[in-house]
Design a protein around this motif. Sequence first.
Motif, PDB file in Angstrom:
ATOM      1  N   SER A 108      81.414  -0.676   6.234  1.00 27.84           N
ATOM      2  CA  SER A 108      81.940   0.678   6.425  1.00 27.84           C
ATOM      3  C   SER A 108      83.103   0.867   5.449  1.00 27.84           C
ATOM      4  O   SER A 108      83.686  -0.105   4.954  1.00 27.84           O
ATOM      5  CB  SER A 108      82.433   0.872   7.855  1.00 27.84           C
ATOM      6  N   GLU A 109      83.448   2.107   5.176  1.00 27.65           N
ATOM      7  CA  GLU A 109      84.570   2.411   4.277  1.00 27.65           C
ATOM      8  C   GLU A 109      85.859   1.767   4.794  1.00 27.65           C
ATOM      9  O   GLU A 109      86.592   1.142   4.026  1.00 27.65           O
ATOM     10  CB  GLU A 109      84.734   3.931   4.168  1.00 27.65           C
ATOM     11  N   GLU A 110      86.122   1.897   6.074  1.00 28.95           N
ATOM     12  CA  GLU A 110      87.351   1.354   6.668  1.00 28.95           C
ATOM     13  C   GLU A 110      87.382  -0.172   6.560  1.00 28.95           C
ATOM     14  O   GLU A 110      88.397  -0.754   6.163  1.00 28.95           O
ATOM     15  CB  GLU A 110      87.442   1.785   8.134  1.00 28.95           C
ATOM     16  N   GLN A 111      86.285  -0.825   6.894  1.00 28.07           N
ATOM     17  CA  GLN A 111      86.204  -2.284   6.818  1.00 28.07           C
ATOM     18  C   GLN A 111      86.377  -2.756   5.375  1.00 28.07           C
ATOM     19  O   GLN A 111      87.104  -3.717   5.104  1.00 28.07           O
ATOM     20  CB  GLN A 111      84.856  -2.752   7.385  1.00 28.07           C
ATOM     21  N   PHE A 112      85.706  -2.072   4.445  1.00 28.37           N
ATOM     22  CA  PHE A 112      85.789  -2.435   3.036  1.00 28.37           C
ATOM     23  C   PHE A 112      87.232  -2.379   2.538  1.00 28.37           C
ATOM     24  O   PHE A 112      87.719  -3.309   1.896  1.00 28.37           O
ATOM     25  CB  PHE A 112      84.891  -1.503   2.217  1.00 28.37           C
ATOM     26  N   LYS A 113      87.936  -1.293   2.846  1.00 24.93           N
ATOM     27  CA  LYS A 113      89.321  -1.151   2.366  1.00 24.93           C
ATOM     28  C   LYS A 113      90.224  -2.211   2.991  1.00 24.93           C
ATOM     29  O   LYS A 113      91.095  -2.760   2.323  1.00 24.93           O
ATOM     30  CB  LYS A 113      89.825   0.262   2.632  1.00 24.93           C
ATOM     31  N   GLU A 114      89.999  -2.506   4.258  1.00 28.26           N
ATOM     32  CA  GLU A 114      90.791  -3.539   4.927  1.00 28.26           C
ATOM     33  C   GLU A 114      90.567  -4.900   4.259  1.00 28.26           C
ATOM     34  O   GLU A 114      91.517  -5.636   3.977  1.00 28.26           O
ATOM     35  CB  GLU A 114      90.399  -3.607   6.403  1.00 28.26           C
ATOM     36  N   LEU A 115      89.321  -5.240   3.988  1.00 21.72           N
ATOM     37  CA  LEU A 115      89.011  -6.528   3.362  1.00 21.72           C
ATOM     38  C   LEU A 115      89.507  -6.583   1.913  1.00 21.72           C
ATOM     39  O   LEU A 115      89.999  -7.617   1.460  1.00 21.72           O
ATOM     40  CB  LEU A 115      87.512  -6.803   3.447  1.00 21.72           C
ATOM     41  N   ALA A 116      89.405  -5.459   1.194  1.00 22.72           N
ATOM     42  CA  ALA A 116      89.899  -5.410  -0.189  1.00 22.72           C
ATOM     43  C   ALA A 116      91.414  -5.617  -0.228  1.00 22.72           C
ATOM     44  O   ALA A 116      91.931  -6.338  -1.089  1.00 22.72           O
ATOM     45  CB  ALA A 116      89.512  -4.089  -0.843  1.00 22.72           C
ATOM     46  N   ASN A 117      92.130  -5.009   0.710  1.00 24.19           N
ATOM     47  CA  ASN A 117      93.583  -5.194   0.752  1.00 24.19           C
ATOM     48  C   ASN A 117      93.945  -6.627   1.118  1.00 24.19           C
ATOM     49  O   ASN A 117      94.916  -7.180   0.593  1.00 24.19           O
ATOM     50  CB  ASN A 117      94.230  -4.195   1.720  1.00 24.19           C
ATOM     51  N   LYS A 118      93.158  -7.236   1.979  1.00 22.73           N
ATOM     52  CA  LYS A 118      93.374  -8.641   2.322  1.00 22.73           C
ATOM     53  C   LYS A 118      93.201  -9.514   1.077  1.00 22.73           C
ATOM     54  O   LYS A 118      93.982 -10.440   0.841  1.00 22.73           O
ATOM     55  CB  LYS A 118      92.390  -9.045   3.422  1.00 22.73           C
ATOM     56  N   ALA A 119      92.199  -9.216   0.261  1.00 22.15           N
ATOM     57  CA  ALA A 119      91.982  -9.959  -0.985  1.00 22.15           C
ATOM     58  C   ALA A 119      93.134  -9.735  -1.954  1.00 22.15           C
ATOM     59  O   ALA A 119      93.588 -10.661  -2.622  1.00 22.15           O
ATOM     60  CB  ALA A 119      90.651  -9.555  -1.617  1.00 22.15           C
ATOM     61  N   LYS A 120      93.625  -8.500  -2.033  1.00 23.31           N
ATOM     62  CA  LYS A 120      94.748  -8.181  -2.929  1.00 23.31           C
ATOM     63  C   LYS A 120      95.973  -9.005  -2.563  1.00 23.31           C
ATOM     64  O   LYS A 120      96.655  -9.547  -3.435  1.00 23.31           O
ATOM     65  CB  LYS A 120      95.078  -6.688  -2.867  1.00 23.31           C
ATOM     66  N   GLU A 121      96.246  -9.131  -1.274  1.00 29.36           N
ATOM     67  CA  GLU A 121      97.413  -9.886  -0.818  1.00 29.36           C
ATOM     68  C   GLU A 121      97.222 -11.393  -0.936  1.00 29.36           C
ATOM     69  O   GLU A 121      98.176 -12.113  -1.194  1.00 29.36           O
ATOM     70  CB  GLU A 121      97.735  -9.529   0.638  1.00 29.36           C
ATOM     71  N   GLY A 122      95.988 -11.869  -0.757  1.00 32.97           N
ATOM     72  CA  GLY A 122      95.757 -13.303  -0.659  1.00 32.97           C
ATOM     73  C   GLY A 122      95.327 -14.012  -1.920  1.00 32.97           C
ATOM     74  O   GLY A 122      95.363 -15.234  -1.985  1.00 32.97           O
ATOM     75  N   CYS A 123      94.918 -13.271  -2.927  1.00 32.50           N
ATOM     76  CA  CYS A 123      94.446 -13.939  -4.143  1.00 32.50           C
ATOM     77  C   CYS A 123      95.604 -14.695  -4.805  1.00 32.50           C
ATOM     78  O   CYS A 123      96.720 -14.203  -4.853  1.00 32.50           O
ATOM     79  CB  CYS A 123      93.775 -12.903  -5.049  1.00 32.50           C
ATOM     80  N   PRO A 124      95.366 -15.918  -5.276  1.00 36.94           N
ATOM     81  CA  PRO A 124      96.441 -16.720  -5.864  1.00 36.94           C
ATOM     82  C   PRO A 124      97.175 -16.041  -7.021  1.00 36.94           C
ATOM     83  O   PRO A 124      98.385 -16.210  -7.166  1.00 36.94           O
ATOM     84  CB  PRO A 124      95.724 -17.991  -6.333  1.00 36.94           C
ATOM     85  N   VAL A 125      96.485 -15.256  -7.829  1.00 39.41           N
ATOM     86  CA  VAL A 125      97.166 -14.589  -8.943  1.00 39.41           C
ATOM     87  C   VAL A 125      98.067 -13.473  -8.409  1.00 39.41           C
ATOM     88  O   VAL A 125      99.174 -13.278  -8.907  1.00 39.41           O
ATOM     89  CB  VAL A 125      96.172 -14.084 -10.008  1.00 39.41           C
ATOM     90  N   SER A 126      97.643 -12.759  -7.370  1.00 38.27           N
ATOM     91  CA  SER A 126      98.527 -11.767  -6.739  1.00 38.27           C
ATOM     92  C   SER A 126      99.800 -12.450  -6.247  1.00 38.27           C
ATOM     93  O   SER A 126     100.901 -11.914  -6.398  1.00 38.27           O
ATOM     94  CB  SER A 126      97.847 -11.089  -5.544  1.00 38.27           C
ATOM     95  N   LYS A 127      99.646 -13.616  -5.659  1.00 38.44           N
ATOM     96  CA  LYS A 127     100.805 -14.330  -5.120  1.00 38.44           C
ATOM     97  C   LYS A 127     101.783 -14.722  -6.221  1.00 38.44           C
ATOM     98  O   LYS A 127     102.990 -14.621  -6.038  1.00 38.44           O
ATOM     99  CB  LYS A 127     100.349 -15.562  -4.338  1.00 38.44           C
ATOM    100  N   VAL A 128     101.271 -15.167  -7.358  1.00 39.60           N
ATOM    101  CA  VAL A 128     102.168 -15.573  -8.441  1.00 39.60           C
ATOM    102  C   VAL A 128     102.840 -14.358  -9.082  1.00 39.60           C
ATOM    103  O   VAL A 128     103.924 -14.475  -9.643  1.00 39.60           O
ATOM    104  CB  VAL A 128     101.440 -16.457  -9.485  1.00 39.60           C
ATOM    105  N   LEU A 129     102.231 -13.188  -8.960  1.00 40.63           N
ATOM    106  CA  LEU A 129     102.792 -11.956  -9.531  1.00 40.63           C
ATOM    107  C   LEU A 129     103.556 -11.128  -8.504  1.00 40.63           C
ATOM    108  O   LEU A 129     103.812  -9.962  -8.734  1.00 40.63           O
ATOM    109  CB  LEU A 129     101.662 -11.102 -10.133  1.00 40.63           C
ATOM    110  N   LYS A 130     103.959 -11.723  -7.386  1.00 37.85           N
ATOM    111  CA  LYS A 130     104.532 -10.943  -6.298  1.00 37.85           C
ATOM    112  C   LYS A 130     105.816 -10.205  -6.659  1.00 37.85           C
ATOM    113  O   LYS A 130     106.217  -9.315  -5.934  1.00 37.85           O
ATOM    114  CB  LYS A 130     104.697 -11.778  -5.042  1.00 37.85           C
ATOM    115  N   GLY A 131     106.448 -10.529  -7.770  1.00 35.66           N
ATOM    116  CA  GLY A 131     107.613  -9.769  -8.220  1.00 35.66           C
ATOM    117  C   GLY A 131     107.228  -8.410  -8.778  1.00 35.66           C
ATOM    118  O   GLY A 131     108.060  -7.517  -8.900  1.00 35.66           O
TER     119      GLY A 131
END
Length: 142
Positions: A108-131
């Motif tokens: 569903s659109e809602e589920q997809f956006k929730e999972l995409a945001n989880k990936a954005k927060e959890g991906c190792p490169v996102s974490k290293v770029l957290k500044g």
Amino acid sequence: MKKTASAVWQGGLKDGKGQISTESGALKSNPYGFNTRFEGQPGTNPEELIGAAHAGCFSMALSMILGGANLTADRIDTIAEVTLDKVGDGFEITAVHLILKAKVPGASEEQFKELANKAKEGCPVSKVLKGAKISLDATLVS
């Protein structure tokens, strides 16, 4: 696990030339310099390489998170726009904007956006770029 990349630089900032290589051989003596970074000349630059790393890492993280929700993407297309701004006397990567288009049967659109945001927060490169400010536009394609 450790992965390596290397850079060789010769000369001054504006007239110098560099080469970037990776252990895997995916990049082998790829040219970069002031002109490729700031003047749009052919060759690579650190910001687009960070963008490629972020887009690839995010896409894999999303695939993993979708799998955890019993979903499999037919296709995940991610673009990472990396912003380099002048800050004080130097430069900083201040933002990365991820643009995602994915075909995920059964999501569903809602589920997809929730999972995409989880990936954005959890991906190792996102974490290293957290500044940097990391934003996401996610589009579920039918």
